[in-house]
Design a protein around this motif. Structure first.
Motif, PDB file in Angstrom:
ATOM      1  N   ALA A 193      13.744   5.773  -8.015  1.00  0.00           N
ATOM      2  CA  ALA A 193      14.219   4.686  -8.877  1.00  0.00           C
ATOM      3  C   ALA A 193      15.037   3.666  -8.087  1.00  0.00           C
ATOM      4  N   VAL A 194      15.836   4.131  -7.147  1.00  0.00           N
ATOM      5  CA  VAL A 194      16.667   3.236  -6.343  1.00  0.00           C
ATOM      6  C   VAL A 194      15.783   2.370  -5.448  1.00  0.00           C
ATOM      7  N   ILE A 195      14.807   2.998  -4.814  1.00  0.00           N
ATOM      8  CA  ILE A 195      13.904   2.252  -3.921  1.00  0.00           C
ATOM      9  C   ILE A 195      13.058   1.280  -4.728  1.00  0.00           C
ATOM     10  N   TRP A 196      12.572   1.710  -5.887  1.00  0.00           N
ATOM     11  CA  TRP A 196      11.730   0.856  -6.726  1.00  0.00           C
ATOM     12  C   TRP A 196      12.499  -0.393  -7.163  1.00  0.00           C
ATOM     13  N   LYS A 197      13.747  -0.210  -7.568  1.00  0.00           N
ATOM     14  CA  LYS A 197      14.572  -1.348  -7.987  1.00  0.00           C
ATOM     15  C   LYS A 197      14.778  -2.321  -6.825  1.00  0.00           C
ATOM     16  N   THR A 244      10.604  10.947  -1.168  1.00  0.00           N
ATOM     17  CA  THR A 244      10.383   9.719  -0.416  1.00  0.00           C
ATOM     18  C   THR A 244      10.668  10.024   1.048  1.00  0.00           C
ATOM     19  N   LYS A 245      10.185   9.188   1.931  1.00  0.00           N
ATOM     20  CA  LYS A 245      10.406   9.419   3.357  1.00  0.00           C
ATOM     21  C   LYS A 245      11.880   9.362   3.734  1.00  0.00           C
ATOM     22  N   SER A 246      12.626   8.494   3.058  1.00  0.00           N
ATOM     23  CA  SER A 246      14.044   8.324   3.391  1.00  0.00           C
ATOM     24  C   SER A 246      14.931   9.358   2.706  1.00  0.00           C
TER      25      SER A 246
END
Length: 73
Positions: A17-21, A10-12
Protein backbone atom coordinates in the motif's frame (compact mmCIF):
# COMPACT_ATOMS: atom_id res chain seq x y z
CA UNK A 1 -13.48 -14.01 -2.59
CA UNK A 2 -9.80 -13.28 -2.16
CA UNK A 3 -8.26 -13.98 1.20
CA UNK A 4 -4.82 -12.78 2.19
CA UNK A 5 -3.28 -14.49 5.18
CA UNK A 6 0.12 -12.91 4.65
CA UNK A 7 1.18 -9.58 3.16
CA UNK A 8 2.21 -9.58 -0.47
CA UNK A 9 6.02 -9.45 -0.52
CA UNK A 10 7.90 -6.65 -2.23
CA UNK A 11 11.58 -6.55 -3.10
CA UNK A 12 12.23 -3.72 -0.64
CA UNK A 13 10.19 -5.26 2.16
CA UNK A 14 7.95 -2.17 2.32
CA UNK A 15 4.17 -2.62 2.44
CA UNK A 16 2.44 -2.77 -0.94
CA UNK A 17 0.00 0.00 0.00
CA UNK A 18 2.85 2.40 0.80
CA UNK A 19 4.64 1.70 -2.49
CA UNK A 20 1.39 1.88 -4.48
CA UNK A 21 0.54 5.29 -3.01
CA UNK A 22 4.03 6.58 -3.80
CA UNK A 23 3.72 5.21 -7.34
CA UNK A 24 0.43 7.07 -7.84
CA UNK A 25 1.99 10.30 -6.57
CA UNK A 26 4.98 9.86 -8.88
CA UNK A 27 2.71 9.38 -11.89
CA UNK A 28 0.78 12.53 -11.03
CA UNK A 29 4.00 14.52 -10.71
CA UNK A 30 5.38 13.05 -13.94
CA UNK A 31 2.22 13.96 -15.87
CA UNK A 32 2.31 17.51 -14.49
CA UNK A 33 5.98 17.85 -15.47
CA UNK A 34 5.19 16.51 -18.96
CA UNK A 35 2.43 19.08 -19.41
CA UNK A 36 4.90 21.79 -18.29
CA UNK A 37 7.66 20.38 -20.56
CA UNK A 38 9.94 20.11 -17.51
CA UNK A 39 12.44 17.53 -18.77
CA UNK A 40 14.60 17.24 -15.60
CA UNK A 41 11.56 16.50 -13.42
CA UNK A 42 10.22 14.09 -16.05
CA UNK A 43 13.51 12.14 -15.98
CA UNK A 44 13.57 12.09 -12.17
CA UNK A 45 10.04 10.77 -11.83
CA UNK A 46 10.31 8.33 -14.73
CA UNK A 47 13.23 6.75 -12.89
CA UNK A 48 11.28 6.64 -9.61
CA UNK A 49 8.24 5.13 -11.36
CA UNK A 50 10.35 2.36 -12.89
CA UNK A 51 12.02 1.62 -9.54
CA UNK A 52 8.66 1.39 -7.74
CA UNK A 53 7.18 -0.78 -10.47
CA UNK A 54 10.17 -3.10 -10.21
CA UNK A 55 9.75 -3.26 -6.42
CA UNK A 56 6.13 -4.36 -6.90
CA UNK A 57 7.07 -6.85 -9.61
CA UNK A 58 5.16 -4.93 -12.28
CA UNK A 59 6.17 -4.44 -15.89
CA UNK A 60 8.16 -1.23 -16.09
CA UNK A 61 6.58 1.63 -18.01
CA UNK A 62 8.20 2.95 -21.14
CA UNK A 63 8.66 6.65 -21.63
CA UNK A 64 8.92 7.25 -25.39
CA UNK A 65 9.36 10.99 -24.88
CA UNK A 66 12.57 10.27 -22.95
CA UNK A 67 15.57 8.36 -24.15
CA UNK A 68 15.97 5.10 -22.23
CA UNK A 69 19.57 6.01 -21.29
CA UNK A 70 18.31 9.13 -19.54
CA UNK A 71 16.06 7.26 -17.15
CA UNK A 72 18.19 4.18 -16.43
CA UNK A 73 21.18 6.06 -15.01
Amino acid sequence: MLKFDEPIPTKSGEKVAVIWKELQECWATYKKARSDSDLPIMKEYATKIRELQDDLGLTQAEFPELKIEQIEN
